[in-house]
Design a protein around this motif. Structure first.
Motif, mmCIF file in Angstrom:
data_model
loop_
_atom_site.group_PDB
_atom_site.id
_atom_site.type_symbol
_atom_site.label_atom_id
_atom_site.label_comp_id
_atom_site.label_asym_id
_atom_site.label_seq_id
_atom_site.Cartn_x
_atom_site.Cartn_y
_atom_site.Cartn_z
ATOM 1 N N ILE A 1 0.832 -1.204 0.000
ATOM 2 C CA ILE A 1 0.000 0.000 0.000
ATOM 3 C C ILE A 1 0.866 1.253 0.000
ATOM 4 O O ILE A 1 0.677 2.176 -0.805
ATOM 5 N N GLY A 2 1.857 1.280 0.887
ATOM 6 C CA GLY A 2 2.754 2.428 0.939
ATOM 7 C C GLY A 2 3.549 2.587 -0.337
ATOM 8 O O GLY A 2 3.758 3.712 -0.824
ATOM 9 N N ARG A 3 3.975 1.469 -0.895
ATOM 10 C CA ARG A 3 4.724 1.496 -2.160
ATOM 11 C C ARG A 3 3.856 2.067 -3.279
ATOM 12 O O ARG A 3 4.292 2.922 -4.052
ATOM 13 N N SER A 4 2.612 1.592 -3.366
ATOM 14 C CA SER A 4 1.707 2.050 -4.418
ATOM 15 C C SER A 4 1.451 3.550 -4.316
ATOM 16 O O SER A 4 1.487 4.268 -5.323
ATOM 17 N N GLU A 5 1.212 4.025 -3.110
ATOM 18 C CA GLU A 5 0.925 5.444 -2.927
ATOM 19 C C GLU A 5 2.121 6.303 -3.337
ATOM 20 O O GLU A 5 1.962 7.353 -3.971
ATOM 21 N N TYR A 6 3.315 5.846 -2.975
ATOM 22 C CA TYR A 6 4.517 6.618 -3.315
ATOM 23 C C TYR A 6 4.718 6.681 -4.829
ATOM 24 O O TYR A 6 4.970 7.745 -5.399
ATOM 25 N N ILE A 7 4.574 5.531 -5.495
ATOM 26 C CA ILE A 7 4.777 5.471 -6.947
ATOM 27 C C ILE A 7 3.734 6.310 -7.681
ATOM 28 O O ILE A 7 4.043 7.030 -8.641
ATOM 29 N N GLU A 8 2.501 6.239 -7.221
ATOM 30 C CA GLU A 8 1.435 7.010 -7.873
ATOM 31 C C GLU A 8 1.628 8.514 -7.685
ATOM 32 O O GLU A 8 1.300 9.311 -8.571
ATOM 33 N N ARG A 9 2.180 8.919 -6.537
ATOM 34 C CA ARG A 9 2.429 10.354 -6.311
ATOM 35 C C ARG A 9 3.451 10.902 -7.308
ATOM 36 O O ARG A 9 3.436 12.097 -7.631
ATOM 37 N N LEU A 10 4.326 10.023 -7.777
ATOM 38 C CA LEU A 10 5.333 10.444 -8.753
ATOM 39 C C LEU A 10 4.761 10.545 -10.166
ATOM 40 O O LEU A 10 5.457 10.977 -11.083
ATOM 41 N N GLY A 11 3.517 10.104 -10.360
ATOM 42 C CA GLY A 11 2.869 10.237 -11.660
ATOM 43 C C GLY A 11 2.846 8.974 -12.501
ATOM 44 O O GLY A 11 2.411 9.013 -13.661
ATOM 45 N N TRP A 12 3.272 7.835 -11.926
ATOM 46 C CA TRP A 12 3.250 6.580 -12.674
ATOM 47 C C TRP A 12 1.825 6.022 -12.718
ATOM 48 O O TRP A 12 1.101 6.060 -11.724
ATOM 49 N N ARG A 13 1.454 5.495 -13.878
ATOM 50 C CA ARG A 13 0.220 4.726 -14.025
ATOM 51 C C ARG A 13 0.605 3.258 -14.127
ATOM 52 O O ARG A 13 1.450 2.901 -14.948
ATOM 53 N N ARG A 14 -0.022 2.441 -13.296
ATOM 54 C CA ARG A 14 0.387 1.034 -13.230
ATOM 55 C C ARG A 14 -0.732 0.108 -13.670
ATOM 56 O O ARG A 14 -1.892 0.296 -13.303
ATOM 57 N N ILE A 15 -0.346 -0.912 -14.445
ATOM 58 C CA ILE A 15 -1.245 -1.997 -14.826
ATOM 59 C C ILE A 15 -0.906 -3.161 -13.900
ATOM 60 O O ILE A 15 0.152 -3.782 -14.042
ATOM 61 N N ARG A 16 -1.768 -3.448 -12.945
ATOM 62 C CA ARG A 16 -1.498 -4.514 -11.968
ATOM 63 C C ARG A 16 -2.204 -5.781 -12.435
ATOM 64 O O ARG A 16 -3.431 -5.808 -12.579
ATOM 65 N N VAL A 17 -1.438 -6.827 -12.651
ATOM 66 C CA VAL A 17 -1.941 -8.069 -13.238
ATOM 67 C C VAL A 17 -1.999 -9.149 -12.166
ATOM 68 O O VAL A 17 -1.048 -9.334 -11.404
ATOM 69 N N LEU A 18 -3.110 -9.855 -12.133
ATOM 70 C CA LEU A 18 -3.302 -10.960 -11.201
ATOM 71 C C LEU A 18 -3.430 -12.265 -11.979
ATOM 72 O O LEU A 18 -3.770 -12.263 -13.162
ATOM 73 N N ALA A 19 -3.172 -13.379 -11.297
ATOM 74 C CA ALA A 19 -3.358 -14.696 -11.912
ATOM 75 C C ALA A 19 -4.792 -14.816 -12.411
ATOM 76 O O ALA A 19 -5.736 -14.472 -11.703
ATOM 77 N N GLY A 20 -4.969 -15.272 -13.640
ATOM 78 C CA GLY A 20 -6.297 -15.430 -14.208
ATOM 79 C C GLY A 20 -6.717 -14.286 -15.103
ATOM 80 O O GLY A 20 -7.695 -14.426 -15.852
ATOM 81 N N ASP A 21 -6.008 -13.147 -15.048
ATOM 82 C CA ASP A 21 -6.325 -12.043 -15.950
ATOM 83 C C ASP A 21 -6.041 -12.467 -17.389
ATOM 84 O O ASP A 21 -5.000 -13.059 -17.670
ATOM 85 N N SER A 22 -6.952 -12.169 -18.290
ATOM 86 C CA SER A 22 -6.754 -12.556 -19.685
ATOM 87 C C SER A 22 -5.839 -11.562 -20.386
ATOM 88 O O SER A 22 -5.764 -10.379 -20.006
ATOM 89 N N GLY A 23 -5.172 -12.050 -21.417
ATOM 90 C CA GLY A 23 -4.308 -11.176 -22.193
ATOM 91 C C GLY A 23 -5.063 -10.008 -22.792
ATOM 92 O O GLY A 23 -4.578 -8.870 -22.806
ATOM 93 N N ALA A 24 -6.273 -10.275 -23.289
ATOM 94 C CA ALA A 24 -7.063 -9.218 -23.920
ATOM 95 C C ALA A 24 -7.398 -8.114 -22.926
ATOM 96 O O ALA A 24 -7.316 -6.918 -23.248
ATOM 97 N N SER A 25 -7.770 -8.483 -21.697
ATOM 98 C CA SER A 25 -8.127 -7.466 -20.706
ATOM 99 C C SER A 25 -6.907 -6.654 -20.296
ATOM 100 O O SER A 25 -7.006 -5.444 -20.065
ATOM 101 N N ILE A 26 -5.758 -7.301 -20.213
ATOM 102 C CA ILE A 26 -4.528 -6.592 -19.853
ATOM 103 C C ILE A 26 -4.168 -5.574 -20.924
ATOM 104 O O ILE A 26 -3.801 -4.424 -20.624
#
Length: 278
Positions: A242-267
């Motif tokens: 949580i702390g890592r995510s907040e810090y990275i997002e404050r710097l302006g990064w947009r992240r695509i977070r992928v979980l097991a089961g996510d389809s290639g098309a949705s990613i």
């Protein structure tokens, strides 16, 4: 590690009786035994296959990569040996191919293909995606040069599927920390996106790296990360994320977070929504 041994040798040396061999041990391979209650590791199975070969075989393929330190090799994988024997038992695969002296190393007392020869074999034998996954794991563990593998390939120009080796090596990346990360990187490449940079450092206030992103495109401030089960099941890691995510997002990064089961098309759809363009 279980004590794996050749049954006939143990009998001849008087280390076990025939009764003890049958009562307290189990046959792993023809004439190769282990303690009956032992849980055999991958290393145990490699040693057993090498002993079955009467110590003449050279360990190759995925088993060789594991001996060189590559992770993610499953315990039940078929053990490949370079050996002139076309009647191998279940769980062992033999091939008789040309191996030059400088393509053989010795690890844990066994003959094993060198890192470069192991990479050469993996690149030409496995399906493309799996080959890149296995090479990522091997180069991360053993830090070999693609140029040395290509030079080795020149010696064996007549070997099967040699023509695909340069392409597979070009896709290799030591920054991949799991097969899933390799799969994700190849998903983007195969979809026509720019090749992502791996292990992108995120600097802290001190000017030194505070975090690393799995992969991404710094020029677009877009990253993609694969979140394994431990990120949700380990409470301490979850809170740290949580702390890592907040810090990275404050710097302006947009992240695509992928979980097991996510389809290639949705990613890929999420990549476009994040501002990434093919």
């Amino acid at each position: 590690m279980a004590h794996v041994f050749i049954g006939s040798e143990a009998l001849a040396a008087g280390k076990v009786t025939r009764y003890e061999l049958g009562r307290h041990h189990v046959r792993v391979l023809p004439n190769v035994y282990a303690p009956r209650r032992a849980q055999l590791t991958l290393l145990d199975r490699i040693v057993a296959a090498w002993l079955w070969s009467k110590r003449r075989g050279v360990v190759t393929g995925l088993a060789a990569s594991a001996l060189h330190g590559a992770r993610w090799v499953k315990r039940g994988v078929v053990i490949e040996l370079n050996l002139a024997n076309n009647k191998s038992p279940a769980g062992v695969l033999t091939r008789s191919e040309t191996l030059l002296d400088d393509e053989i190393a010795h690890l844990r007392g066994m003959a094993v293909t060198t890192v470069e020869r192991t990479a050469f074999d993996l690149a030409r034998r496995l399906p493309s995606g799996r080959a890149v996954q296995r090479l990522d794991a091997l180069v991360r563990a053993a830090d070999f040069r693609a140029e040395d593998v290509l030079e080795l390939a020149q010696r064996h120009r007549g070997a099967r599927d040699c023509l695909r080796i340069p392409r597979i090596l070009d896709l290799m990346d030591a920054g991949a920390q799991s097969p899933q990360e390799t799969w994700l990187r190849l998903l983007f490449i195969n979809a026509g996106y720019p090749r992502p940079q791996t292990q992108i450092p995120i600097l802290g206030p001190s000017g030194f790296p505070k975090y690393y992103l799995d992969m991404g495109w710094p020029e677009f401030m877009v990253a993609a990360e694969y979140d394994g089960e431990q990120h949700r099941l380990d409470d301490a890691q979850y809170r740290g994320d949580i702390g890592r995510s907040e810090y990275i997002e404050r710097l302006g990064w947009r992240r695509i977070r992928v979980l097991a089961g996510d389809s290639g098309a949705s990613i890929l759809r999420r990549a476009e929504l994040a501002g990434l363009r093919r």
